[in-house]
Design an enzyme around this catalytic site. Structure first.
Site, mmCIF file in Angstrom:
data_model
loop_
_atom_site.group_PDB
_atom_site.id
_atom_site.type_symbol
_atom_site.label_atom_id
_atom_site.label_comp_id
_atom_site.label_asym_id
_atom_site.label_seq_id
_atom_site.Cartn_x
_atom_site.Cartn_y
_atom_site.Cartn_z
ATOM 1 N N HIS A 412 0.816 -1.210 0.000
ATOM 2 C CA HIS A 412 0.000 0.000 0.000
ATOM 3 C C HIS A 412 0.858 1.272 0.000
ATOM 4 O O HIS A 412 0.619 2.207 -0.779
ATOM 5 C CB HIS A 412 -0.915 -0.006 1.232
ATOM 6 C CG HIS A 412 -1.790 1.206 1.342
ATOM 7 N ND1 HIS A 412 -1.418 2.322 2.053
ATOM 8 C CD2 HIS A 412 -2.997 1.480 0.807
ATOM 9 C CE1 HIS A 412 -2.376 3.237 1.961
ATOM 10 N NE2 HIS A 412 -3.346 2.747 1.219
ATOM 11 N N CYS A 730 -2.761 -2.981 -15.185
ATOM 12 C CA CYS A 730 -2.677 -1.805 -14.306
ATOM 13 C C CYS A 730 -1.659 -1.970 -13.184
ATOM 14 O O CYS A 730 -1.716 -1.253 -12.188
ATOM 15 C CB CYS A 730 -4.053 -1.471 -13.724
ATOM 16 S SG CYS A 730 -4.800 -2.797 -12.766
#
Length: 791
Positions: A412, A730
């Site tokens: 993250h 992506c």
């Protein structure tokens, strides 16, 4: 004999006022032994007088003065060379015989006092200027554990003397204004605790300055591995007023440092049945807290202590105690951190990690260990933490840079930092030392996130003189490419900034950013309290910003893909979220949308999309379904969307995240319900290889370039194209690995969506690869594929 003239003193002859005689560590051990009712291993200390006697007798003062003359401590090469020569000069001299005899006799007496012949001891360096409330020399000299025998003790004392001239100690003294020849060193010879567990303890939260609790860290084995950050210790928080345990965090430990039966220490593997055990009993935790309270009360300031639990009798011992310097200093200054920033040219590495988002910045560190303290983070600080999660985004947006203990290139912190365009270093623990335990809170550092290095201080870069000449600006050219280059984006506020980049649109807009930055509340909670319109309005406003900034280029928004643990962090989430043992593979993505427990929340997302398209007139918005496990789920979700007025058509596309092997294997059936695919290479690689990408133990296996992953991707492109469907990707792999980008283009991928900082690079790379393919076709002399990529 007067203390000042003694060569050696026992602990019960020393007090804390004797720093000039025996150094901070030895005098503190004496103070604890003499005046505080806490268990301290007994021992003696050689004095500063003995140190000076050794230096005078051997002529070392003159030799050292000559060696350090003209030393520039900011010249790291010179500092390293001079300090090495000084230490060698000390080791080359023989300790005066009368001093040797005195140490040997004291060692013999120590054995008699404790009832052990030739006892094992620890020999700890104690500088005469260390552990002062406003300056800490702690840790700059050496400690030797589990040694025995008079001759060995004498040798270790001399090695302690030499360690007074380590690079770090000399540099620190110079910067603090201490004369190198005025500082002397004591060696504390202390009975060895055979530590089954050991660690550190603070009477103030060293990250925040909160002094309501006592913080205890503990690990199996000797405490050196805790101090060095080699292992992740257990963390225990104890209420200072009541000595009740407030919180316990038990961490797995696979290695420990232990004493060897015949002397010295060694690293061993922790037995499997002990690796996840709590290192201290609750009773021992409370005993330590009681000791900490007594020590703080006696010293009258915040304290930093080391402790050990002896394996022979399970008794808790205090091994040393010193004033905590950072918050003690801040208290003197009424809590105001110093604004003066010292500039240096010396590159002293504090920690290293993985370079997740490139860039170079300098600033003040703010260590945050608990998400509850995020609000304390200030604009322009450098965030140092164990790992980030979606609810950290508000703080991350204010950060000048981010450094984490854990994580890889796809965690993250990495993804968000690259998108925000701020430097980020992750996984410092995997490279040796955890940032949160190595970088002190409040210090100034320089971050080189291009190479994954954190330096001490603010480094001043030499500025080359620019020749006086006229500068002609040239517009940057980006050749058109057949492969579309899209951009990943989450934060709507960045859309305007990045709209000028040469991208063909947004290939992945992460809806989660809007939840954590603007909404903050669980959708089912908002429905329960009668405020569902808040979800629709806030989502629509965030999506509008992006679509408007990028128009007429397309924007593909991925519906929410929080895991249950992340949803629970939203206000009211506890009531609606399950506790899942593996949230990564649990109730997420498409599985939520049709679930009776969540369907009403998903309909709010659909209403927000419809509002952007119809009320705001932004028809460039398309959507993507994440983590869809089977064809039936895809059919159910698209049916709900259609019922909400979102039916596929010429100007509205529905994409599917291809991130699960079933998406590849059953692509011929998924084709019926979607317009195309966007390969989520992070999750796809993890699930194809069965490898947790954020687990340092197996992260070396994780690689998007693995043949199994590439075969899966090529198969998807072939099957999708047969039915006229498009395929994108992506993940960050195309911009990180040029050969992977070439594989994708040769496989016929329609588009690639990359982070903003790599759009320009990827655009030019794709153009070069496409030109090479055309040249190869023209000449017939192109390189052949050496691997069979057909599945």
């Amino acid at each position: 004999m007067e203390k000042e003239k003694a060569f050696l003193l026992w602990f019960d002859q020393l007090e804390r006022k004797d720093v000039a005689i025996a150094g901070g560590k030895s005098s503190s051990l004496g103070e604890l032994t003499s005046h505080v009712d806490v268990p301290v291993p007994y021992g003696f200390a050689t004095t500063a007088c003995a140190y000076r006697y050794f230096f005078e007798k051997t002529g070392l003062y003159g030799k050292i003065k000559a060696l350090i003359a003209g030393l520039d401590v900011d010249n790291s090469a010179q500092l390293r060379e001079v300090c090495a020569k000084v230490r060698q000069a000390i080791m080359d001299e023989e300790m005066p015989q009368d001093l040797q005899d005195l140490i040997a006799q004291a060692y013999k007496e120590l054995g008699e006092k404790v009832g052990q012949a030739d006892p094992f001891v620890a020999v700890r360096s104690s500088a005469t200027a260390e552990d002062l409330p406003d300056a800490s020399f702690a840790g700059q000299q050496d400690t030797y554990l589990n040694v025995k025998g008079a001759e060995t003790i004498v040798a270790k004392v001399k090695e302690c003397y030499a360690s007074c001239f380590t690079d770090r100690a000399v540099y620190y003294r110079e910067k603090q204004g201490f004369d190198h020849l005025d500082v002397a060193l004591s060696a504390a010879v202390q009975m060895m605790v055979f530590s089954k567990a050991a660690g550190v303890m603070f009477t103030v939260n060293v990250a925040t300055g909160d002094d309501k609790n006592i913080l205890i860290e503990g690990a199996w084995g000797l405490g050196e591995y805790v101090v060095q950050g080699t292992v992740t210790p257990d963390n225990y928080t104890v209420n200072k007023a009541t000595c009740e345990i407030v919180e316990k965090n038990v961490n797995a430990q696979d290695i420990k440092l232990i004493r060897k039966a015949d002397g010295d220490c060694e690293e061993v593997v922790v037995p499997l049945d002990e690796q996840n055990e709590q290192k201290l009993t609750d009773e021992q935790i409370k005993q330590l807290a009681e000791c900490a309270k007594k020590i703080e009360a006696h010293y009258g300031c915040y304290m930093d202590m080391e402790w050990g639990v002896d394996e022979r009798d399970n008794k808790v011992y205090i091994l040393q105690a010193r004033p905590e310097t950072v918050w003690s200093r801040r208290n003197k200054e009424n809590g105001a951190p110093k604004e003066e920033k010292k500039v240096t040219t010396d590159r002293k590495v504090i920690v290293k990690g993985l370079p997740a988002s490139p860039g170079n910045v300098a600033g003040r560190v703010h260590v945050i260990l608990d998400p509850s303290h995020i609000d304390e983070f200030k604009e322009g600080e450098i965030l140092v933490t164990e790992m980030t999660a979606p609810d950290w985004v508000p703080a991350m947006k204010k950060a000048k840079a981010i450094v984490t203990d854990s994580g890889g290139m796809t965690c993250h912190a990495s993804i968000v930092s690259r998108e925000l365009g701020i430097p980020c270093i992750v996984g410092t623990k995997s490279r040796g030392e955890a940032a949160t335990t190595t970088i002190p809170d409040g210090i100034d550092v320089t971050i080189d996130a291009t190479h994954g290095v954190v330096y001490e201080g603010i480094i001043e870069e030499p500025k080359a003189e620019q020749p006086a000449q006229q500068v002609v600006a040239a517009a940057e050219y980006f050749p058109p490419t057949g492969t579309k280059i899209y951009m990943n984006l989450g934060d709507p506020e960045l859309a305007e900034k990045y709209a000028a980049l040469p991208c063909d649109g947004i290939g992945l807009m992460r809806e989660e950013f809007i939840w954590t930055t603007y909404i903050h509340e669980h959708p089912l909670y908002l429905i329960k309290i009668g405020q569902p319109e808040k979800v629709v309005d806030q989502l629509a406003e965030g999506i509008r910003q992006v679509c408007q900034a990028m128009a007429p280029r397309p924007v593909t928004m991925r519906f929410s893909d929080f895991k249950s643990s992340e949803y629970r962090d939203l206000k009211g989430g506890d009531e609606f979220e399950p506790n899942e043992p593996s949230a990564l593979l649990g109730w997420r993505g498409a599985s939520r949308y049709y679930d009776p427990k969540y369907i009403e929340a998903f309909k709010l997302e659909c209403m927000a999309v419809r509002k952007v398209r119809e009320e705001f007139g932004l028809k460039n918005l398309n959507v993507m379904i994440p983590f869809c496990r089977n064809v039936e789920e895809c059919e159910k979700v698209t049916k709900i969307m259609a019922d909400c007025g979102l039916s596929r058509g010429k100007d509205f596309k529905v994409w599917l995240m291809a991130e699960i092997p079933s998406n590849i294997i059953l692509a011929d059936q998924f084709n019926k319900f979607v317009d195309g695919y966007s390969i989520g290479s992070n999750d796809l690689t993890m699930l194809v290889l069965g490898c947790d990408r954020d687990n340092d133990t197996v992260s070396h296996i994780y690689d998007e370039r693995n043949l199994a992953v590439r075969r899966a991707i090529r198969h998807l492109i072939e099957v999708a194209h047969k039915d006229g469907k498009t395929v994108s990707i992506c993940g960050q792999a195309p911009s990180v690995y040029p050969e992977f980008c070439e594989f994708l283009i040769k496989s016929g991928i329609d588009s690639m969506s990359v982070n903003p900082d790599t759009v320009k690079f990827t655009k030019k790379l794709a153009a070069q690869i496409e030109q090479r393919i055309m040249m190869d076709a023209l000449t017939g002399k192109g390189r052949q594929e050496v691997e069979d990529l057909n599945w």
